[in-house]
Design a protein around this motif. Structure first.
Motif, PDB file in Angstrom:
ATOM      1  N   ASN A  91      22.731  19.479  78.007  1.00  0.00           N
ATOM      2  CA  ASN A  91      22.433  20.883  77.687  1.00  0.00           C
ATOM      3  C   ASN A  91      20.927  21.165  77.578  1.00  0.00           C
ATOM      4  O   ASN A  91      20.490  21.895  76.693  1.00  0.00           O
ATOM      5  CB  ASN A  91      23.140  21.312  76.393  1.00  0.00           C
ATOM      6  N   CYS A  92      20.162  20.562  78.463  1.00  0.00           N
ATOM      7  CA  CYS A  92      18.715  20.810  78.434  1.00  0.00           C
ATOM      8  C   CYS A  92      18.176  20.701  79.850  1.00  0.00           C
ATOM      9  O   CYS A  92      17.687  19.647  80.274  1.00  0.00           O
ATOM     10  CB  CYS A  92      18.012  19.817  77.519  1.00  0.00           C
ATOM     11  N   VAL A  93      18.290  21.797  80.603  1.00  0.00           N
ATOM     12  CA  VAL A  93      17.927  21.753  81.999  1.00  0.00           C
ATOM     13  C   VAL A  93      16.435  21.479  82.200  1.00  0.00           C
ATOM     14  O   VAL A  93      16.031  20.866  83.192  1.00  0.00           O
ATOM     15  CB  VAL A  93      18.343  23.063  82.701  1.00  0.00           C
ATOM     16  N   HIS A  94      15.592  21.901  81.256  1.00  0.00           N
ATOM     17  CA  HIS A  94      14.157  21.655  81.413  1.00  0.00           C
ATOM     18  C   HIS A  94      13.819  20.179  81.225  1.00  0.00           C
ATOM     19  O   HIS A  94      12.800  19.710  81.747  1.00  0.00           O
ATOM     20  CB  HIS A  94      13.359  22.530  80.440  1.00  0.00           C
ATOM     21  N   GLN A  95      14.654  19.471  80.534  1.00  0.00           N
ATOM     22  CA  GLN A  95      14.475  18.018  80.450  1.00  0.00           C
ATOM     23  C   GLN A  95      14.767  17.388  81.816  1.00  0.00           C
ATOM     24  O   GLN A  95      14.135  16.402  82.205  1.00  0.00           O
ATOM     25  CB  GLN A  95      15.398  17.428  79.381  1.00  0.00           C
ATOM     26  N   VAL A  96      15.718  17.986  82.537  1.00  0.00           N
ATOM     27  CA  VAL A  96      15.994  17.536  83.897  1.00  0.00           C
ATOM     28  C   VAL A  96      14.786  17.802  84.787  1.00  0.00           C
ATOM     29  O   VAL A  96      14.337  16.925  85.540  1.00  0.00           O
ATOM     30  CB  VAL A  96      17.242  18.250  84.463  1.00  0.00           C
ATOM     31  N   PHE A  97      14.236  19.011  84.711  1.00  0.00           N
ATOM     32  CA  PHE A  97      13.074  19.361  85.536  1.00  0.00           C
ATOM     33  C   PHE A  97      11.896  18.421  85.274  1.00  0.00           C
ATOM     34  O   PHE A  97      11.152  18.065  86.188  1.00  0.00           O
ATOM     35  CB  PHE A  97      12.631  20.804  85.253  1.00  0.00           C
ATOM     36  N   LEU A  98      11.726  18.020  84.024  1.00  0.00           N
ATOM     37  CA  LEU A  98      10.602  17.150  83.672  1.00  0.00           C
ATOM     38  C   LEU A  98      10.774  15.723  84.200  1.00  0.00           C
ATOM     39  O   LEU A  98       9.780  15.031  84.446  1.00  0.00           O
ATOM     40  CB  LEU A  98      10.422  17.107  82.156  1.00  0.00           C
TER      41      LEU A  98
END
Length: 280
Positions: A91-98
């Motif tokens: 539940n943390c898409v920006h962690q995926v982007f990083l």
């Protein structure tokens, strides 16, 4: 022998089913059909898909694994658009982007990318900047800002990455922007790609060809087993016939020998004395 044939036929049929490349899904309730260039690694052989397109079933969900991040859940697959919609189980898409690195995969982002920088600040920025909740804490605040933004002293630069969207509270925090497309030319199976790409354009005929191939393979194996059994029976019959001929020949050899013995016996028998002994 009949039992052996039956077992072999069952084994061949099961093997043909196991090696099937027909569309498959992780559960009966799933509407995600997995087909070329993808394959379910646990249930389909390697030739059913291309390198880098392996999918997995975990808790009745279809997942794809990226070494740089981990597992992402597949929400849908559009083979016409060549689009893969993903969900982040954390539940943390920006962690995926990083963390997601697509450079060594056949995938790339479906949407147009723009470079943003991630900042980690010890204090909050003005209200016009929205922090990313899943990356922020009580004493640190993470923001996604334009690369032209002048960073204040109480912030540190985390990373500049190309992402489809900046953070927005109106978009789901675990799904937005996680759309990928794929390029089969980036797959390591270049020879298989050239062959299967043309086959993929006629997906319906491809399935029929596979089914026909499986049936022909099964028929050939059954025919082979039948021929082997027939040869074994012929060999067994030939052996039995030869044994009977040998036994008959032995019997024929015994008959003259017995006759000779009887003849010798007759020759040795004392003949009747033509001159009877006189009685005293």
């Amino acid at each position: 022998m009949d039992t052996l044939i039956f077992i072999l036929i069952l084994h061949v049929k099961a093997q043909a089913h196991t090696n099937s490349c027909s569309p498959i899904n992780c559960s009966n309730g799933s509407d995600i059909n997995i087909q070329f260039p993808f394959r379910l690694q646990e249930f389909q052989p390697q030739h059913c898909g291309l390198s880098g397109f392996d999918l997995h079933c975990k808790q009745n969900k279809t997942t794809v694994h990226f070494p740089s991040y981990g597992d992402l859940v597949i929400k849908s697959i559009s083979y016409d658009l060549k689009k893969l919609d993903l969900l982040d189980p954390k539940n943390c898409v920006h962690q995926v982007f990083l963390n997601l690195n697509l450079s060594h995969t056949p995938f790339s982002y479906y949407y147009i990318l723009k470079e943003y920088q991630y900042l980690n600040c010890s204090a909050q920025l003005s209200a016009s900047f929205l922090q990313v909740p899943c990356l922020s804490g009580f004493k640190h605040h993470v923001y996604v800002v334009e690369t032209s933004f002048v960073m204040p002293d109480f912030c540190s630069h985390v990373k500049t990455v190309g992402i489809p969207f900046s953070y927005s509270p109106f978009l789901s925090d675990n799904t937005f922007g996680l759309g990928l497309t794929w390029n089969m030319e980036k797959s390591q199976d270049s020879i298989a790609t050239k062959f299967t790409t043309s086959v993929q354009q006629e997906a319906g005929q491809f399935k029929k060809l596979i089914d026909i191939a499986n049936d022909k393979a099964l028929a050939c194996i059954i025919l082979f087993i039948f021929v082997v059994v027939m040869l074994l029976n012929i060999k067994k019959l030939s052996h039995s016939t030869k044994r009977m001929e040998v036994e008959k020949e032995k019997e024929n050899q015994k008959e003259p020998h017995t006759a000779a013995i009887l003849g010798d016996y007759e020759a040795l028998k004392p003949k009747d004395n033509p001159w009877p002994m006189s009685r005293c």
